[in-house]
Each structure stands twice: as C-alpha cells, then as structure tokens.
Design a protein around this motif. Sequence first.
Motif, PDB file in Angstrom:
ATOM      1  N   THR A  36      37.390  36.634  30.419  1.00 30.57           N
ATOM      2  CA  THR A  36      36.893  36.459  31.779  1.00 30.57           C
ATOM      3  C   THR A  36      36.241  35.100  31.930  1.00 30.57           C
ATOM      4  O   THR A  36      35.756  34.506  30.959  1.00 30.57           O
ATOM      5  N   VAL A  84      40.670  36.145  33.719  1.00 29.20           N
ATOM      6  CA  VAL A  84      40.256  36.921  34.888  1.00 29.20           C
ATOM      7  C   VAL A  84      39.001  36.274  35.478  1.00 29.20           C
ATOM      8  O   VAL A  84      38.004  36.087  34.779  1.00 29.20           O
ATOM      9  N   THR A  85      39.059  35.945  36.752  1.00 28.58           N
ATOM     10  CA  THR A  85      37.957  35.230  37.376  1.00 28.58           C
ATOM     11  C   THR A  85      37.815  35.664  38.834  1.00 28.58           C
ATOM     12  O   THR A  85      38.527  36.546  39.307  1.00 28.58           O
ATOM     13  N   PHE A  97      39.874  38.822  40.024  1.00 34.37           N
ATOM     14  CA  PHE A  97      39.264  40.151  39.957  1.00 34.37           C
ATOM     15  C   PHE A  97      38.782  40.555  41.346  1.00 34.37           C
ATOM     16  O   PHE A  97      38.212  39.755  42.078  1.00 34.37           O
ATOM     17  N   LEU A 150      32.719  40.824  36.562  1.00 25.79           N
ATOM     18  CA  LEU A 150      33.699  40.469  35.539  1.00 25.79           C
ATOM     19  C   LEU A 150      33.475  41.182  34.213  1.00 25.79           C
ATOM     20  O   LEU A 150      34.392  41.266  33.399  1.00 25.79           O
ATOM     21  N   ALA A 173      36.069  43.864  33.647  1.00 26.70           N
ATOM     22  CA  ALA A 173      37.505  43.559  33.633  1.00 26.70           C
ATOM     23  C   ALA A 173      38.195  44.223  32.451  1.00 26.70           C
ATOM     24  O   ALA A 173      39.365  44.611  32.540  1.00 26.70           O
ATOM     25  N   TYR A 227      46.126  43.988  34.245  1.00 26.37           N
ATOM     26  CA  TYR A 227      46.213  42.527  34.177  1.00 26.37           C
ATOM     27  C   TYR A 227      47.264  42.044  33.190  1.00 26.37           C
ATOM     28  O   TYR A 227      47.727  40.915  33.276  1.00 26.37           O
ATOM     29  N   TYR A 281      41.200  41.639  23.907  1.00 25.15           N
ATOM     30  CA  TYR A 281      40.161  41.233  24.857  1.00 25.15           C
ATOM     31  C   TYR A 281      39.060  40.529  24.082  1.00 25.15           C
ATOM     32  O   TYR A 281      38.629  41.000  23.018  1.00 25.15           O
ATOM     33  N   ASP A 288      33.402  35.956  26.437  1.00 19.78           N
ATOM     34  CA  ASP A 288      33.461  34.496  26.509  1.00 19.78           C
ATOM     35  C   ASP A 288      32.536  33.809  25.505  1.00 19.78           C
ATOM     36  O   ASP A 288      32.734  32.640  25.171  1.00 19.78           O
TER      37      ASP A 288
END
Length: 365
Positions: free
Chosen positions: A70, A99-100, A127, A149, A152, A159, A168, A171
């Motif tokens: 994300t 994903v943002t 998202f 997020l 997500a 996705y 996954y 960050d």
Amino acid sequence: MTLRRVNLVILVLLAVAFLIVVQRNLLNLSDFLHKESPDAGLILPFESELSLDLRRESGRKGEEIPVLITAAEDRLGAVVAAMNSVYQNSKANVVFTIVTLNDTVGHLKMWLSKTSLKNIKHKIVIFKPELLSGKISKDPQTLEAAKPLTFARFYLPAYIPETEKAIYLDDDVIVQGDIQELYETSLKPGHAAAFSDDCDSASAKGIIRGAGNQNNYIGFLDFKKEAIKKLGMRANTCSFNPGVILANLTEWKNQNITQQLEHWMELNTQEDLYSKTLAESITTPPLLIVFYKRHSAIDPLWHVRHLGNTGAGNRYSAQFVKAAKLLHWNGHYKPWGRTSSFSDVWDKWYIPDPMGKFSPVRRHS
C-alpha cells in the motif's frame, strides 16, 4: 456475370471491409496508447493503472511473483524503499500491485517514473474507502489505526484476481533476500495464508517488557466477550504478525476469507471485541480469529520484527540484522524518523523524492 460470381464478389468485398475495420480499430488503440505517456500507464477497467514497461527487462524471467503493497501519501518514501529493496535483491519476475488513494496517484507516478524504479513492473490500484463503511469503529482513539489502506490486505483476491499465490508486504519493511524464496514457501493443504508467528525465535528477541502481551491472542482480543468465548480459542495461543503474508488466493476465495474478515470487523463495531491493551493495529484481530490454527508458517528470518519498538531493535546484533531476509520496523519508530534502530540499513534503499515533498528526518537535521 453469374449469380455464383456475384456472391463471390460480395464475399470478397465483405472480407475487405472487415479487414479495414479491424485495421482502424488497431490504429485507434495504438494512438490511444501513444497518447498515454509511459508514466501514466494503461487504464484498466477496475480503476488500476498498469505500467507499460512490462517487457523491457530480459534479465527477469520465469513465473510472475505478485507483490502487493500500500502507498499512503505521508509514507511514500517507505513504499519506494521497500519496493527498491525487493527489486534490487532479486532477479525474479516481480510484479507490484500498489494500492493507494486517488490523491496520491500523481505523486507516486512521478516518483516511480523519474527514478531508477521506472522499469519495474507494476499496476496502481485505487482503494475505495467506502468498502469499510459500517465495518470499523469511529472511536477517536482508534482512528489513527483505522486508516483505510491498512485494510487492503483483506481484499487480496480483488486486487490480484488472476494469480494463485501472492505476497503482501507492509510499507515499513526492507527485503534483503531474494523474494522468490519467500514466494516458494510451501503452504499446508487447505491453508489460505502463511504468517510468521510472534513466538518464533527471531521475533521473540524483540518483545518488550511493559508493551503488553503482543505475542499472544489475549493481547489482541477481549476473552471476556461472549462472541470470543464461543470460538473456543486459547488466550495464550501464539499470535502472528500480518505485516508479511504469503497467500494462496484460490483457497482465500474458496473459503470466503474476505467475507469472514468483514463479518468480524462489523461485529466489533457492535460488541467491541478487541483487547483494551491492543498492540498497534486493529487489522490484526480479525485475521487472528479467521486464521486461528489454520495458517502455515513463514521462516522467521523472512520476518524479523520489532525494529520500530523502543529498545527492541537494539537487542539485535548487526550480524543478525545483516543475515535477516526481511526487516520490519513495526512499532511507533520508523526508519525515516529520528529515533529508529538500524535506519542506516533503510537508507541504503531509499530513493529521494523528485518532487521534494518527502524526506527522512535525521538526528543531525
């Protein structure tokens, strides 16, 4: 001219007309793609953007390895460093799904297109926060943890719909090993995901006194609540950290994992099922319930945690940190801030923001 010849001529003319139509459509598509800059990407039906550089690198071959991460506006530097570490430390055919939110897309695209990450394979997915309507508490004490997020990961198959397995990543990680090794971790039959348990030898080194029971279920769930009691879970069961997930998306869909997670999210808004000493993330409790004794294990060196907790990171030796395949700065202190442990490791993978909006805060600043 006979009727047979007339019919033949008509068929030939129809065939020519068809070929002309096909050619024009192809030319129109080509024009569209040329009008879109390589940075903008190809717009896909489900509001994502796919990079146009997918065939540019001959050195990266083999099965695609989907990695979802994300990208929040205030943490874009983290996303860039994490992706760069994955990309540089592997020759695998990695494809990122980022994903943002809508207001972050422009900044993200600029950062990717104007730096050494311009050739990575990626798609950008928007998202939809309305997905969470009625599913998360509006308690002001949990608003920080309830950033859209963070959820997500609950929607992985939506996705990355056409793959069997996916990874996954949070960050605030740095990957030092070849991501293909993590991807090839075996999941037990019937398991939809693999996590790294909080009682494993690597993460246990980072548990901090006074920070609550962060390594078992009672640290995340209120076992006095009837809905939790009915599940028959043991409160001292070792928890896991969902900052790194290896998912079998076929099993995920077959078992309706997303719907199960949403059920527990909604129930929590009505019955307040989470522990009052909750550690960090409100995304963890639903995952702990749904995957109770139904998940596989990730090698502890592929998720060395607690670098973002006070004093915990200092318990790791420099040699151990160097040997770790994946480092995770979970906790309040991030490697782009002033007080984090081993921020020099993170700095090696950070790429400066070409727009100058994000910059790490350092002690000497």
